[in-house]
Design an enzyme around this catalytic site. Sequence first.
Site, PDB file in Angstrom:
ATOM      1  CB  SER A 181     -42.666  17.685  16.503  1.00 46.87           C
ATOM      2  OG  SER A 181     -43.677  16.714  16.500  1.00 46.87           O
ATOM      3  CG  HIS A 209     -38.480  19.520  16.843  1.00 47.59           C
ATOM      4  ND1 HIS A 209     -38.669  20.236  15.682  1.00 47.59           N
ATOM      5  CD2 HIS A 209     -39.224  18.396  16.715  1.00 47.59           C
ATOM      6  CE1 HIS A 209     -39.511  19.574  14.906  1.00 47.59           C
ATOM      7  NE2 HIS A 209     -39.863  18.456  15.505  1.00 47.59           N
ATOM      8  CE  LYS A 239     -37.912  17.844  11.910  1.00 44.50           C
ATOM      9  NZ  LYS A 239     -38.481  16.675  12.551  1.00 44.50           N
TER      10      LYS A 239
HETATM   11  C1  LIG Z   1     -39.106  15.457  11.943  1.00 43.05           C
HETATM   12  C2  LIG Z   1     -39.169  14.425  13.010  1.00 43.05           C
HETATM   13  C3  LIG Z   1     -38.790  13.112  12.742  1.00 43.05           C
HETATM   14  C4  LIG Z   1     -38.483  12.624  11.358  1.00 43.05           C
HETATM   15  O1  LIG Z   1     -37.225  13.037  10.966  1.00 43.05           O
HETATM   16  P1  LIG Z   1     -36.922  13.124   9.390  1.00 43.05           P
HETATM   17  O2  LIG Z   1     -35.447  13.205   9.316  1.00 43.05           O
HETATM   18  O3  LIG Z   1     -37.615  14.358   8.917  1.00 43.05           O
HETATM   19  O4  LIG Z   1     -37.474  11.884   8.777  1.00 43.05           O
HETATM   20  C5  LIG Z   1     -38.747  12.220  13.799  1.00 43.05           C
HETATM   21  N1  LIG Z   1     -39.098  12.590  15.042  1.00 43.05           N
HETATM   22  C6  LIG Z   1     -39.508  13.852  15.322  1.00 43.05           C
HETATM   23  C7  LIG Z   1     -39.875  14.208  16.727  1.00 43.05           C
HETATM   24  C8  LIG Z   1     -39.557  14.805  14.306  1.00 43.05           C
HETATM   25  O5  LIG Z   1     -39.977  16.037  14.557  1.00 43.05           O
END
Ligand SMILES: *Cc1c(COP(=O)(O)O)cnc(C)c1O
Length: 386
Positions: A181, A209, A239
């Site tokens: 990320s 992602h 996302k």
């Molecule tokens: C954003 C993210 C999460 C958390 O997901 P949310 O739905 O925002 O709680 C978990 N793992 C990774 C790699 C992320 O980038």
Amino acid sequence: MSFDALTRMQQGLAALKADHLERRRLLLDGAQGAHATIDGQRVISFCSNDYLGLAADPALIQAAHAALDQCGVGAGAAHLISGHHRFHHEFEAAFAHFVGKPAALLFSTGYMANLGVLTALCNRHSEVFADKLNHASLVDAARLSGATFTRFRHRDLAQLEGQLESSTAPEKMIVSDLVFSMDGDSALVDALLDLAERYDAWLYLDDAHGFGVLGDGRGGLTERARTSDRVIYLATLGKAAGVSGAAVAAHASVIDWLLQKARSYVYTTASPPLLAACLLESLRQIEAGDARRATLRGRIVQLREGLASLKTGTLMPSDTPIQPLLIGANADAVRLSRSVLQRGLLVPAIRTPTVPAGTARLRITLSAAHSADDVAQLIAALHDLA
Ligand SMILES: *Cc1c(COP(=O)(O)O)cnc(C)c1O
């Protein structure tokens, strides 16, 4: 009235400020998008994970309106009581079908999904093998599970193999971000699967992602990983999917087990069913999203070409929408972030503890909703400030 614990906390806050590590929130008005009003200023935003521009897409808004009229706002109860709505159910089936796994379970957030999966599948007899750059939620999840927690250097599979070889744990799980990320690079999926097979481990891949973005939108799984029963796949849905939530897809028995044992699934109120209705529409948009993905790829190429000769920082190797510009010192990254903001461009500085000390960076994220001119403005500003 002050007391010692409060005073110590206030000293801690002052220390964060002195080290340029204090975090603060920006205030958004209106819709999330490539152009947004943040802290009262119109900006071009390069910090959202809304990679396909779906968060305020008219089709999703329409789906939300229709579902709202039909089923109201709140879910009212946990999934195992009376909160499991037909929209949740239909989304799980559609998601599993789309990513090519037998079954899926919808969690309220990615953070909760990671806590749920690791604590349901691992216990103090297990060993979790984790890439050092994994998302914080995976670190917390591994710790909470009580498993022996072993980390390997980022994408260092030789080190991982050594660790697997010397492990005596009866249950093993390899855990990795699929797209990292804060770096934008990807896990070596098939090589991880080779190791999982050789040492009889689960392979849990967090594709927060990649889902919606990579390949034909189905994310970063390879065909082998898609059909392997030992691969458990996570997509978060706040996302690229533009909504909220997270879905775990796996062998039907794994999903059954999670339904029984994942405490962050069992002991929480179901997410509003209208969000699941939006997710069904989002899935349709992602399936039909080749044009959006082609636009996004074009913006990525444009940015990389435009910043190849930049003097003030180095674009890290990445072919995903996460394009970090490595700066180094916290203060320098913060200063550059402030300077580009004065030109109406919002790019966040990412510092420790989110990334290792000395690797502060501007985390540029691109979206299909950016125009070529938006990206050109960012390129020009960064050259100008160099
Ligand atoms: C954003 C993210 C999460 C958390 O997901 P949310 O739905 O925002 O709680 C978990 N793992 C990774 C790699 C992320 O980038």
